[in-house]
Design an enzyme around this catalytic site. Structure first.
Site, PDB file in Angstrom:
ATOM      1  N   GLU A 181       0.608  -1.332   0.217  1.00 30.69           N
ATOM      2  CA  GLU A 181      -0.140  -0.155  -0.017  1.00 30.69           C
ATOM      3  C   GLU A 181       0.812   1.302   0.096  1.00 30.69           C
ATOM      4  O   GLU A 181       0.505   2.234  -0.508  1.00 30.69           O
ATOM      5  CB  GLU A 181      -0.937  -0.124   1.880  1.00 30.69           C
ATOM      6  CG  GLU A 181      -2.492  -1.291   0.736  1.00 30.69           C
ATOM      7  CD  GLU A 181      -2.231  -2.235   1.411  1.00 30.69           C
ATOM      8  OE1 GLU A 181      -0.441  -3.074   1.930  1.00 30.69           O
ATOM      9  OE2 GLU A 181      -2.574  -3.275   1.462  1.00 30.69           O
ATOM     10  N   PHE A 189     -11.735  -6.848  13.377  1.00 34.60           N
ATOM     11  CA  PHE A 189     -10.333  -7.483  12.747  1.00 34.60           C
ATOM     12  C   PHE A 189     -10.272  -6.973  11.311  1.00 34.60           C
ATOM     13  O   PHE A 189     -11.278  -5.956  10.911  1.00 34.60           O
ATOM     14  CB  PHE A 189     -11.223  -9.245  11.868  1.00 34.60           C
ATOM     15  CG  PHE A 189     -10.099 -10.151  10.817  1.00 34.60           C
ATOM     16  CD1 PHE A 189      -8.748  -9.917  11.596  1.00 34.60           C
ATOM     17  CD2 PHE A 189     -10.760  -9.646   9.617  1.00 34.60           C
ATOM     18  CE1 PHE A 189      -7.786 -10.034  10.532  1.00 34.60           C
ATOM     19  CE2 PHE A 189      -9.391  -9.941   8.829  1.00 34.60           C
ATOM     20  CZ  PHE A 189      -7.928 -10.730   9.043  1.00 34.60           C
ATOM     21  N   GLN A 190      -9.228  -6.515  11.402  1.00 29.80           N
ATOM     22  CA  GLN A 190      -8.763  -5.825  10.851  1.00 29.80           C
ATOM     23  C   GLN A 190      -9.456  -3.951  10.359  1.00 29.80           C
ATOM     24  O   GLN A 190      -9.108  -3.047   9.493  1.00 29.80           O
ATOM     25  CB  GLN A 190      -8.660  -5.715   8.984  1.00 29.80           C
ATOM     26  CG  GLN A 190      -8.080  -7.269   8.460  1.00 29.80           C
ATOM     27  CD  GLN A 190      -7.423  -7.468   7.717  1.00 29.80           C
ATOM     28  OE1 GLN A 190      -8.672  -7.388   6.366  1.00 29.80           O
ATOM     29  NE2 GLN A 190      -6.485  -8.081   6.827  1.00 29.80           N
ATOM     30  N   LYS A 236     -17.844  -0.406   5.289  1.00 28.99           N
ATOM     31  CA  LYS A 236     -18.168  -1.936   4.583  1.00 28.99           C
ATOM     32  C   LYS A 236     -19.648  -1.426   4.171  1.00 28.99           C
ATOM     33  O   LYS A 236     -20.565  -1.179   2.805  1.00 28.99           O
ATOM     34  CB  LYS A 236     -18.227  -2.564   4.756  1.00 28.99           C
ATOM     35  CG  LYS A 236     -18.558  -3.401   3.907  1.00 28.99           C
ATOM     36  CD  LYS A 236     -17.485  -5.433   4.193  1.00 28.99           C
ATOM     37  CE  LYS A 236     -18.552  -6.512   2.833  1.00 28.99           C
ATOM     38  NZ  LYS A 236     -18.044  -5.878   1.789  1.00 28.99           N
ATOM     39  N   MET A 279      24.344   8.580   3.269  1.00 32.02           N
ATOM     40  CA  MET A 279      24.368   9.583   3.535  1.00 32.02           C
ATOM     41  C   MET A 279      24.400   9.711   5.182  1.00 32.02           C
ATOM     42  O   MET A 279      25.570  10.546   5.929  1.00 32.02           O
ATOM     43  CB  MET A 279      23.145  10.843   3.225  1.00 32.02           C
ATOM     44  CG  MET A 279      22.808  11.970   3.753  1.00 32.02           C
ATOM     45  SD  MET A 279      24.151  12.523   3.558  1.00 32.02           S
ATOM     46  CE  MET A 279      23.246  13.177   1.768  1.00 32.02           C
TER      47      MET A 279
END
Lengths: 163, 567
Positions: free
Chosen positions: B49, B111-112, B161, B475
């Site tokens: 993502e 969940f999630q 949802k 760096m």
């Protein structure tokens, strides 16, 4: 520019939505500014809430805070009330245990600060005092030695004297 | 007719002119993916993502349009945070759609489930949770409007949802940009600036990312050319003014050119446009442009007087401010003779001659700067877009490649996100399929979003990756060399994949060389090979980026690699 760090009062008009307060608080907290007092309630327009908050800052810092708050989509207006003629009030509720020895002193303090007794339950009473921040501080200091059980303060509400 | 929330979403996106979505599916966004299956809007399946958000960001930076990402709830949403923060600090217009558990489960640690609104509140311009399907169209429209208006930035829209499943009447409701005009400069201020330009003996323009975001490059050029004022641009502003112009000074700041930093410290007028005085640009604030009166134009009032105190603040979008300056200059028939600028430009030329951007070329080992120079010579022109990762590769790409056009240098400026360049290149390439898109990478940062190689191969996105491979987090190692007595704590990256074999494993072409004599040949081969390509240049391991201003030091005190320069 005013470099003195002092208490500043900001009045915000914001959208009346659930997470607006979190956005305002997060904007100050995330940049290291402390909110000293906070008061939120509806306005005449149910879609708009008013937030009165105080913070201790110098003028340049306050300007930065105002600009950051104005960037929030849900903030419609930010006014620095410190600069304007304003009526300021704070309310305090104090619960005290009454004894034969402190009764008279408490009555005198209530009288001095224009307070009143809200309830009286057995040997306990709840006192209500409102006034400017200074009055509230003084009343509190006077009541402290007489034995405060618990207390609750509203934080400052403020309103411009004229439009 | 009533339609489902997921259908309304797609309609609303089409209404906004969305051509491509970068995304990754999951449980609560199945309804949306089912709609996408119809193929109305192109969807690019990334492999992480974070890659989706950087790709949307790269698409936005290259095209000037709003980039769009779509992910699922929970980890899908939390994985977008770095990409969102990256876009936030660089003011890039993107809209990120996150799935959310059904409204009835919100707050139950389902969940999630994550509170992505709470998580992204401080790193978005604004965010929304759509709790009723009736609010969907308007929210999408508002999200795009907020993302691209004023000072642009990322907006997140959280989609539970059940809202995607619910039905509602679809009506077109849009927020029109013309409803809120951009702030314009008061004409009094424009006159004041004109007077200051007339009086100044040593003027300077410092331009920033706001010029590119505001599409004001042409106006900037017009002003600089008419007034013969030299120009320096922050990292975010590279390309707004031509890198090949005689008035160009290069980038200022920590790894800026010697002459840009000297000009800042000596100028008597600084016209700063669309920049925000980042600490990497200013160095020690007290000594920054200490001889100058400063004009600051920015669309965001909170940028003004934030770090540097300004003499003439102008809240305006860059394009209208510059246009009003130019109009006034023209009306007043403002001219500057070469004679009037001779002393100042002569002084600058001397700085340029005395301490040019340079490095010691070697026949034995590849100097990373040599790779960039060769790449520049092979690819200069408006049809090349360069993206970078973060660190030495980024600074060399900023120093040694000359950008003549806006929106052709895409780099993570504010957040300094390793792993940005490659997915951003994918996004830029999708915006401009015909252009050459090159990601200048380090061996450390390319590994941070290396999984997107599969995305590039799957969609035949012909991004060319140039790895300046020094086997170090270069760096950080440089700072350890300079400030920690060469204690290279945890910066040795020798254990890395064989990038040519890795390219092969993913199904793309890979080339490698460690010889300076082969650099041009490998670049030619790599750039002309169709499809995505990795070019692995094994460069001098301990090359440092110079000039360098010590963190917190005055910018005119630079280390130049071997010789100290204090002025």
């Amino acid at each position: 520019m005013e470099r003195e760090k002092k208490e500043r009062i900001l009045s915000l008009l914001v959208s009346n939505k659930p997470d607006v307060l979190a956005r305002v608080a997060g904007t100050l907290g995330g940049r290291g500014y402390n909110i000293e007092t906070l008061c939120v309630d509806a306005t005449l327009d149910p879609k708009v809430s008013k937030i009165i908050l105080t913070t201790i800052a110098d003028q340049p810092t306050l300007t930065k805070i105002e600009k950051q708050l104005m960037k929030l989509i849900d903030v419609q207006q930010v006014t620095d009330l410190t600069k304007i003629a304003t009526v300021m009030r704070e309310m305090m509720l104090v619960r005290m245990k009454l004894t034969e020895r402190n009764k008279a002193d408490i009555a005198l303090i209530i009288d001095t600060f224009g307070g009143r007794v809200v309830t009286l339950n057995g040997d306990h009473c709840v006192i209500e005092i409102s006034g400017n921040r200074d009055d509230i501080e003084k009343a509190l200091q006077s009541l402290k030695p007489l034995g405060i059980d618990d207390m609750s303060r509203t934080g400052i509400i403020a309103l411009e004297r004229t439009k | 007719m009533k339609i489902k929330g997921s259908q309304i979403l797609i309609q609303a996106l089409k209404q906004e002119g969305v051509e491509v979505i970068f995304g990754y599916p999951g449980g609560v966004v199945l309804d949306i993916y089912d709609e996408l299956h119809k193929g109305d809007i192109r969807h690019i399946l990334v492999r992480h993502e974070q890659g989706a958000v950087h790709a949307a960001d790269g698409y936005a930076r290259a095209s000037g349009k709003v980039g769009v990402a779509l992910v699922t709830s929970g980890p899908g949403a939390s994985n977008t945070v770095t990409g969102i923060a990256n876009a936030h600090l660089d003011s890039i217009p993107i809209v990120v759609f996150t799935g959310q558990v059904p409204t009835s489960l919100i707050g139950t640690d389902a969940f999630q489930e994550v509170d992505i609104i709470g998580i992204t509140r401080p790193c978005t311009k604004h965010n929304f949770q759509v709790r009723r399907v009736e609010e969907l169209t308007r929210t999408v429209s508002e999200a795009f409007h907020i993302a691209r208006s004023g000072r642009p930035g990322p907006v997140l829209v959280d989609l539970p949802k059940d809202v995607m499943n619910a039905v509602a009447e679809y009506t077109l409701e849009s927020f029109r940009d013309e409803d809120e005009p951009q702030p314009r400069p008061p004409s009094k201020k424009a006159f004041q600036v004109l007077d200051m330009i007339s009086e100044a003996k040593k003027p300077l323009i410092l331009s920033g990312g706001g010029i590119i975001l505001g599409g004001a490059s042409q106006e900037l050029r017009e002003m600089a050319w008419r007034t013969k004022i030299p120009v320096t641009s922050t990292l975010m502003g590279l390309g707004a003014f031509p890198g090949t112009d005689p008035l160009w000074l290069g980038m200022p700041g920590m790894h800026g050119t010697y002459y840009a930093n000297m000009v800042i410290s000596h100028c008597d007028l600084m016209i700063a446009i669309g920049c925000r005085f980042d600490d990497r640009v200013t160095g020690k604030i007290d000594t920054f442009a200490q001889n100058a009166r400063i004009v600051h134009v920015d669309v965001d009032p909170s940028s003004i007087n934030k770090n540097v105190m300004i003499d003439v603040p102008i809240v305006s979008d860059c394009k209208s401010a510059l246009a009003s300056f130019n109009r006034l200059l023209k009306d007043k028939n403002f001219t500057v003779t070469d004679d009037q600028r001779r002393d100042w430009l002569g002084m600058i030329d001397e700085w340029k001659r005395n301490v040019p951007l340079s490095y010691c070329h070697s026949e034995e080992v590849i100097k990373p700067q040599f790779v960039i120079e060769t790449l520049y010579n092979l690819t200069k022109g408006e049809d090349t877009i360069i993206t970078t990762e973060v660190g030495q590769n980024q600074m060399w790409a900023a120093q040694f490649y000359k950008y003549d056009h806006p929106n052709t240098f895409l780099s993570s400026g504010g957040l300094g996100t390793m792993g940005y360049g490659f997915p951003a290149a994918i996004g830029a390439q999708l915006a401009f399929p015909e252009k050459l898109v090159v990601d200048i990478a380090g061996d450390g940062s390319i590994q941070m979003n290396i999984q997107e190689l599969a995305t590039a191969v799957q969609y035949k996105i012909p991004v060319k990756i140039v790895i300046l491979n020094n086997g170090y987090l270069g760096m950080v190692r440089q700072w350890q060399e300079l400030f920690y007595e060469k204690r290279y704590s945890q910066t040795d990256m020798t254990y890395a994949p064989d990038f040519v074999k890795l390219a092969d494993a993913y199904g793309l072409a890979g080339f490698r060389t460690a010889k300076p004599a082969e650099v041009e040949e490998v670049l030619r081969k790599g750039l002309s090979t169709p499809g995505p390509v990795i070019m692995d240049f094994q460069v001098d391991r301990e090359e440092c980026v110079y000039p360098m201003v010590k963190p917190g030091g005055p910018i005119h005190e630079m280390t130049l690699g071997g010789r100290e320069m204090v002025n």
